[in-house]
Write an enzyme that holds these catalytic residues in place. Structure first.
Site, short mmCIF file in Angstrom:
data_model
loop_
_atom_site.label_atom_id
_atom_site.label_comp_id
_atom_site.label_asym_id
_atom_site.label_seq_id
_atom_site.Cartn_x
_atom_site.Cartn_y
_atom_site.Cartn_z
N SER A 138 0.96 -1.35 0.00
CA SER A 138 -0.05 -0.03 0.19
C SER A 138 0.77 1.30 0.03
O SER A 138 1.78 1.42 0.52
CB SER A 138 -0.92 -0.04 1.35
OG SER A 138 -1.46 1.17 1.42
N TYR A 151 -1.75 -1.27 10.40
CA TYR A 151 -1.93 -1.48 9.05
C TYR A 151 -0.75 -1.04 8.26
O TYR A 151 0.14 -1.84 7.53
CB TYR A 151 -3.39 -0.96 8.55
CG TYR A 151 -3.39 -1.14 6.91
CD1 TYR A 151 -3.68 -2.25 6.38
CD2 TYR A 151 -3.15 -0.21 5.99
CE1 TYR A 151 -4.08 -2.49 5.22
CE2 TYR A 151 -3.64 -0.19 4.73
CZ TYR A 151 -3.76 -1.59 4.25
OH TYR A 151 -3.88 -1.85 2.78
#
Ligand SMILES: NC(=O)c1ccc[n+]([C@@H]2O[C@H](COP(=O)([O-])OP(=O)(O)OC[C@H]3O[C@@H](n4cnc5c(N)ncnc54)[C@H](OP(=O)(O)O)[C@@H]3O)[C@@H](O)[C@H]2O)c1
Length: 258
Positions: A138, A151
Site C-alpha cells: 500500500s 496496517y
C-alpha cells in the site's frame, strides 16, 4: 504450465487478479475463507476462459494455513509459477483502541501469511530459475499513517521484504515486487471501519492495480505505483521531512484531524 496462486481471491483486488490472469490464459489456485464465492468464481472463469481454476479454502489467520496450502499444491502436482499475496485486512482508528485479537489477526494475515507462503514457494521457483511473487502492499506502507498505525506498519514490512527478496532472487531469474496502491474501490474501506468520505485522495478501481502490477512484473520492477499521482506522492516523500510526511498521510487518509 505452472499455476498462479492468489490469496484473497474471493473479492476485491484478489478477484481482479484472478479475472485478469484467467483472461490471459493462466491456470489458478485461489485462496480465501469464502468457499462458496471461490467456487462460483472458479466455475465462471473456467467456463469463460477454459483455464484450470482450483479453490483452496484457507484461513490465513491460522499460522498452519500456508504449509497446508503448499501441501495441497504438492499433493495435486500443481507447480506455482506466480504467487500473489493479496489477502489483507485493516482496522481504522487509534492504535490504543485496537483490540488484541484484531491486532494479532492483522499481523498474521498481512505479514506472517505472506512471508510463510513466500518462504514455501520461492525455493521451487529458484530451482526452476523462473517465477515471481507480487506482494500487495500500500502507499500507506511508505510511512506510518496515523489512524492506520498497525496496517501501515504491516505494509512497510511487505515493501521491505519484497525489496530484499527482489535482490536475493534476481540472479535466479525470479521476480519479486511490491505494488503500492492508494485507495481502491472494493468495499475494503467500509469493512475496515474507514469513513471513505474523509479521504482526500482519488479512489480508483482494482483493475488499475492489477494491470500495473503485471506490467511491473514484466519489467522486473521492485516497487509499483499504479497511478501517476501515487508515483508523485511516493517521490515527493524524499523532499519533505518525515514528520510532515506522516502528518500529511493521516490527513489524506481522513481518519485523524490535523
Ligand atoms: N482497498 C484499498 O483501498 C487498498 C489499498 C491499498 C492496499 N490494499 C490491499 O489490497 C489487498 C486486498 O484488498 P481489497 O481491497 O481487495 O480487500 P477486500 O475486498 O476486503 O478483500 C480482502 C481479501 O482478503 C481475504 N482475507 C481476509 N482475511 C483472510 C483470512 N483470514 N484468510 C484468508 N483470506 C482472507 C478475503 O477473503 P475471505 O473474506 O473470503 O477470506 C478477501 O478475498 C489487501 O492486502 C489490502 O491491504 C487495499
Amino acid at each position: 504450465m505452472p499455476h498462479t496462486l492468489i490469496t484473497g481471491a474471493s473479492m476485491g483486488i484478489g478477484e481482479a487478479f484472478a479475472r485478469e490472469l484467467a483472461s490471459r490464459g493462466n491456470d489458478l489456485v485461489m485462496v480465501a475463507r469464502s468457499e462458496e464465492k471461490l467456487r462460483e468464481l472458479a466455475s465462471e472463469l473456467h467456463a469463460k476462459h477454459g483455464v484450470d481454476v482450483r479453490s483452496c479454502r484457507a484461513d490465513l489467520n491460522d499460522t498452519a494455513a500456508p504449509a497446508q496450502i503448499y501441501g495441497y499444491c504438492a499433493e495435486n502436482g500443481i507447480d506455482i509459477g506466480l504467487l500473489v499475496n493479496c489477502a489483507g485486512l485493516s482496522r481504522a482508528g487509534e492504535f490504543r483502541e485496537l483490540q488484541a485479537e484484531k491486532l494479532d489477526e492483522i499481523m498474521t494475515v498481512n505479514m506472517m501469511a505472506a512471508a510463510r507462503l513466500s518462504r514455501l514457494f520461492l525455493p521451487d521457483m529458484v530451482t526452476a530459475r523462473k517465477g515471481g511473487i507480487i506482494n500487495v502492499a500500500s502507499l500507506g506502507g511508505l510511512q506510518g499513517v496515523p489512524g492506520l498505525a498497525l496496517y501501515s506498519a504491516t505494509k512497510s514490512f511487505l515493501i521491505t521484504l519484497s525489496e530484499a527478496l527482489h535482490a536475493e532472487a534476481s540472479k535466479s531469474g525470479v521476480r519479486v515486487l511490491a505494488v503500492c496502491p492508494g485507495f481502491i474501490d472494493t468495499g475494503f474501506l467500509e469493512r475496515t471501519g474507514h469513513n471513505a468520505s474523509g479521504i482526500r485522495l482519488p479512489i480508483y478501481g482494482a483493475e488499475k492495480v492489477v494491470k500495473a502490477a503485471l506490467r511491473g512484473l514484466e519489467n522486473n520492477r521492485v516497487r509499483v505505483f499504479p497511478t501517476p499521482l501515487d508515483g508523485i506522492l511516493a517521490f515527493s516523500q524524499r523532499l519533505a521531512s518525515r514528520k510532515f510526511t506522516v502528518r500529511l498521510s493521516g490527513l489524506f487518509a481522513g481518519i485523524v484531524r490535523g
